[in-house]
Every structure is written in C-alpha cells, then in structure tokens.
Scaffold this motif. Structure first.
Motif, PDB file in Angstrom:
ATOM      1  N   VAL A 240     -31.406  29.782 -58.738  1.00 56.34           N
ATOM      2  CA  VAL A 240     -30.069  29.749 -59.336  1.00 56.34           C
ATOM      3  C   VAL A 240     -30.106  30.466 -60.684  1.00 56.34           C
ATOM      4  N   ARG A 241     -29.246  31.457 -60.843  1.00 62.09           N
ATOM      5  CA  ARG A 241     -29.215  32.231 -62.082  1.00 62.09           C
ATOM      6  C   ARG A 241     -28.094  31.685 -62.974  1.00 62.09           C
ATOM      7  N   THR A 242     -28.460  30.910 -63.971  1.00 65.84           N
ATOM      8  CA  THR A 242     -27.521  30.400 -64.959  1.00 65.84           C
ATOM      9  C   THR A 242     -28.137  30.586 -66.346  1.00 65.84           C
ATOM     10  N   GLY A 243     -27.382  30.234 -67.378  1.00 68.24           N
ATOM     11  CA  GLY A 243     -27.902  30.375 -68.735  1.00 68.24           C
ATOM     12  C   GLY A 243     -27.895  31.820 -69.196  1.00 68.24           C
ATOM     13  N   PRO A 244     -28.854  32.209 -70.049  1.00 65.91           N
ATOM     14  CA  PRO A 244     -28.848  33.562 -70.629  1.00 65.91           C
ATOM     15  C   PRO A 244     -28.908  34.689 -69.598  1.00 65.91           C
ATOM     16  N   ALA A 245     -29.479  34.425 -68.421  1.00 67.87           N
ATOM     17  CA  ALA A 245     -29.585  35.477 -67.400  1.00 67.87           C
ATOM     18  C   ALA A 245     -28.294  35.675 -66.616  1.00 67.87           C
ATOM     19  N   ASP A 246     -27.314  34.808 -66.837  1.00 72.97           N
ATOM     20  CA  ASP A 246     -26.069  34.871 -66.077  1.00 72.97           C
ATOM     21  C   ASP A 246     -25.083  35.790 -66.790  1.00 72.97           C
ATOM     22  N   TRP A 247     -24.824  36.950 -66.209  1.00 74.55           N
ATOM     23  CA  TRP A 247     -23.875  37.903 -66.804  1.00 74.55           C
ATOM     24  C   TRP A 247     -22.424  37.525 -66.500  1.00 74.55           C
ATOM     25  N   PHE A 248     -22.197  36.605 -65.596  1.00 73.23           N
ATOM     26  CA  PHE A 248     -20.850  36.311 -65.116  1.00 73.23           C
ATOM     27  C   PHE A 248     -20.596  34.805 -65.187  1.00 73.23           C
ATOM     28  N   ALA A 249     -20.859  34.227 -66.359  1.00 74.35           N
ATOM     29  CA  ALA A 249     -20.781  32.775 -66.510  1.00 74.35           C
ATOM     30  C   ALA A 249     -19.371  32.243 -66.347  1.00 74.35           C
ATOM     31  N   LEU A 250     -18.366  33.086 -66.597  1.00 70.96           N
ATOM     32  CA  LEU A 250     -16.969  32.710 -66.425  1.00 70.96           C
ATOM     33  C   LEU A 250     -16.228  33.852 -65.743  1.00 70.96           C
ATOM     34  N   GLY A 251     -15.139  33.512 -65.046  1.00 66.71           N
ATOM     35  CA  GLY A 251     -14.253  34.546 -64.553  1.00 66.71           C
ATOM     36  C   GLY A 251     -13.617  35.283 -65.721  1.00 66.71           C
ATOM     37  N   HIS A 252     -13.121  36.502 -65.503  1.00 65.32           N
ATOM     38  CA  HIS A 252     -12.608  37.286 -66.629  1.00 65.32           C
ATOM     39  C   HIS A 252     -11.406  36.607 -67.278  1.00 65.32           C
ATOM     40  N   ARG A 253     -10.534  36.007 -66.485  1.00 62.27           N
ATOM     41  CA  ARG A 253      -9.403  35.291 -67.067  1.00 62.27           C
ATOM     42  C   ARG A 253      -9.877  34.036 -67.798  1.00 62.27           C
ATOM     43  N   GLU A 254     -10.815  33.332 -67.206  1.00 61.69           N
ATOM     44  CA  GLU A 254     -11.314  32.109 -67.839  1.00 61.69           C
ATOM     45  C   GLU A 254     -11.998  32.404 -69.162  1.00 61.69           C
ATOM     46  N   ALA A 255     -12.685  33.552 -69.259  1.00 63.08           N
ATOM     47  CA  ALA A 255     -13.354  33.912 -70.505  1.00 63.08           C
ATOM     48  C   ALA A 255     -12.332  34.110 -71.629  1.00 63.08           C
ATOM     49  N   VAL A 256     -11.224  34.804 -71.313  1.00 62.01           N
ATOM     50  CA  VAL A 256     -10.180  35.010 -72.313  1.00 62.01           C
ATOM     51  C   VAL A 256      -9.537  33.686 -72.691  1.00 62.01           C
ATOM     52  N   ARG A 257      -9.198  32.893 -71.692  1.00 68.33           N
ATOM     53  CA  ARG A 257      -8.529  31.615 -71.943  1.00 68.33           C
ATOM     54  C   ARG A 257      -9.430  30.679 -72.750  1.00 68.33           C
ATOM     55  N   ALA A 258     -10.722  30.658 -72.428  1.00 66.18           N
ATOM     56  CA  ALA A 258     -11.648  29.806 -73.174  1.00 66.18           C
ATOM     57  C   ALA A 258     -11.744  30.256 -74.629  1.00 66.18           C
ATOM     58  N   ALA A 259     -11.764  31.572 -74.863  1.00 66.59           N
ATOM     59  CA  ALA A 259     -11.848  32.086 -76.228  1.00 66.59           C
ATOM     60  C   ALA A 259     -10.620  31.720 -77.043  1.00 66.59           C
ATOM     61  N   LEU A 260      -9.480  31.524 -76.359  1.00 69.51           N
ATOM     62  CA  LEU A 260      -8.238  31.180 -77.053  1.00 69.51           C
ATOM     63  C   LEU A 260      -7.942  29.681 -77.010  1.00 69.51           C
ATOM     64  N   GLY A 261      -8.946  28.876 -76.576  1.00 66.13           N
ATOM     65  CA  GLY A 261      -8.800  27.425 -76.675  1.00 66.13           C
ATOM     66  C   GLY A 261      -8.418  26.700 -75.417  1.00 66.13           C
TER      67      GLY A 261
END
Length: 343
Positions: A240-261
């Motif tokens: 299982v590739r998680t942590g620092p080796a995971d380039w896709f830890a979030l979906g692209h929309r989720e990454a933006v939404r998480a950054a905005l709270g």
C-alpha cells in the motif's frame, strides 16, 4: 490401445485450479478444514503451492457482517482511516478512502454482493496479513512440512483504468514483491525502477478461475514456488502506497477544498456541498465555490453568477480581497471559468 501419457508442462508453466466445492461459509466455520477437503480433490497442498482465498470467504468465517438496515455511510466511516475523495450519487455519498484494512478503495471495501443467506454487508478484516497468517497456520497443521504461501484477495478499481481487478489484500508465506532494481533487462540495460507486485499478479490470475458469479471462493496456483518464503516480515500491507510516497493523497477537488477549510468527510464539506459523480451545470458548481470561498468569512458578500462573473463586497477591503482570492481558487477547483472582481 491406451491413450498416450500427458506430456510434462514446459518450464515456467503456471496452472490455476479452482476449488469449486466450498459450501456457503458461516460465522465460526472451520475454513481451513473446508479448504483442505477441496485441496484433497486436486492432490492436496504441494511444496511451492500458492493458495488464494477470497476476502469474502474469510470475512464470512470471521463473522465480519453488519446486518440489513445498518446505515452504509456509518459503516464506511467506521472502517475508514481517511477520505481521499467523495462524490454525491442518487444513492448517497460515495467515498474513496484509505481503509482501516490498508488499501485505498471505494467504500472501505464494504461489500453487499454474494453475502449468502445472512445478507447484510461484509467488512474486510482490520488486519488482513494477520488473518492470512492465522489461516496459513491452520492449514499448515493439516499439511505439516509443506512449504506453501497464502494470499487473501479482494477486488478494487484502479485510477486511470476502467473495470476492477483482484489484488492481494493479505499474504503470508509469500514474497509479495519481486524487486528487480539493480538487475538488467533482456537487452542488458540496467533496471532502475522495476519492482513487480507479484502477490497482486497472483491474486488477479486466480480470479480468472474464481470469477464473481460462480461461487468459487478459492483457487490453487502451481508453478510459482519461487514466491514461497519463510520471511513473513513484509505482508500485503507493504504494497500500500501512502504517506510521503503517495503523489495522489487527495482528489484534485478535495485538495482545493481542504486547503480552503473543507476537507473531505467534514461538516464543512457537507455545508459547501459534495460534488456529484454526474455532470453538473456551471451555475451549480459556481454556487458551491461561493460557499467555499465564504467559509469562515461570512462578513463578505458575493453577487453575480458564472456568465457575468462574480463581485465580492465587504466593509473591509482586506476581507473583500481575501474572499476574492479564495473564490478564484475555489472556482478553479470546480473547473469553472469566470471573472472575479471586488465591488
């Protein structure tokens, strides 16, 4: 005249034998004894054999079943370590998660198909490698002095590929990776990145004879004795590739939404609104971007819409500028192209 004797298999040949006679598995069943009975039909376990057992069979024997009527989203949350992506559907919210069992998969691997007369929903073992070890030990007590490996398989989709395939959820007595880095290819060129997930390949190959509709819960793979090992330090969880080796830890929309709270799975994400799995109008996606931009900044106001752009106003010019910047990012996350200005 007697028929000619069968020719020996060529070097490198692999055979896959379905164990088709397993009964419906119930909680507390002696799964090892049932598997041994089926293995006896194909000559028993041999040195170098790999036994692949569907996770569904293991979950049934362990009693990992939630009854009918249990809220599915609550079950997914219970078996989730973190949410990677989420989308709304006519049936509710579907999530791609890093499951407690380890792999990143839809709905934490919960399964309502082929659950037998007990119905309900089957969950994955929280420690699949431990479940593989326990089943391997039980089988070894029936076949002492036999060197074999065990893979517990499950089914998942893959990013950028249609359809599903089986993979190794748990493993014991199996070398899960064939690391070829430092070796050379057939042309003598050095291999710098090649590392074969052979346990996943074994699981997928076994599914060709197990299938999804025939009720075949296990298969025996012969001809890959080089993968059987006494070193059990690295089980299937190591794949299982998680942590620092995971380039896709979030979906692209989720990454933006998480950054905005509004990280996935949060009350803030539900307030903003979950993107749909089906196409949505620009106006609907734009309204979601506005709610995201205003999250925690309710003293500002946003007027307008997609075609005419958006105007941000506030008694504080600094707040208006901050919300305008947030809105530009939120719109990009929703793939909405529109102008944003400060009124």
């Amino acid at each position: 005249m007697s028929p000619p004797a069968p020719k020996p298999l060529p070097a490198g040949a692999v055979t896959i034998l379905p164990l088709a006679g397993l009964p419906e598995i119930t909680t507390g069943a002696d799964l090892a004894a049932l598997l041994i009975s089926e293995l006896d039909i194909v000559g028993g376990l041999h040195d170098g054999d790999l036994l692949v057992v569907s996770s569904k069979v293991v979950s049934k024997a362990l009693g990992l079943r939630a009854p009918e009527g249990t809220a599915r989203e609550d079950l997914v949350h219970r078996h989730t370590h973190r949410i990677v992506a989420e989308r709304s559907t006519p049936q509710g919210t579907t999530s791609i998660v890093e499951s407690v069992a380890g792999p990143v998969m839809a709905a934490a691997g919960l399964d309502a198909s082929n659950t037998g007369a007990g119905g309900g929903v089957l969950a994955l073992p929280s420690d699949p490698d431990g479940a593989a070890r326990d089943l391997h030990d039980a089988l070894a007590s029936h076949s002492p002095d036999t060197a074999f490996g065990l893979v517990i398989s499950d089914t998942a989709g893959r990013p950028w590929r249609l359809g599903q395939t089986d993979f190794a959820l748990g493993a014991h007595g199996v070398r899960v990776v064939d690391d070829l880095r430092g070796a050379t290819d057939a042309d003598g060129r050095p291999l710098a990145v090649t590392s074969r997930a052979v346990a996943d390949e074994v699981a997928a190959a076994a599914d060709l004879v197990k299938g999804k509709t025939g009720g075949v819960g296990a298969a025996l793979v012969r001809g890959l004795g080089g993968l059987v090992t006494n070193d059990t330090a690295a089980g299937a969880r190591s794949l299982v590739r998680t942590g620092p080796a995971d380039w896709f830890a979030l979906g692209h929309r989720e990454a933006v939404r998480a950054a905005l709270g509004a990280p996935p799975g949060s009350a803030e994400a539900r307030h903003v609104g979950i993107p749909s799995v089906t196409p949505e109008a620009d106006e609907l996606r734009g309204a979601r971007a506005v709610r995201l931009a205003l999250l925690g900044h309710e003293d500002a106001h946003v007027l307008g819409g997609v075609s005419g752009g958006y105007a941000v106003s506030s008694a504080s010019p600094l707040l208006a500028g901050r919300v305008a910047a947030r809105l530009e990012v939120a719109l990009a996350g929703e793939s909405v192209t529109a102008k944003v200005r400060i009124a």
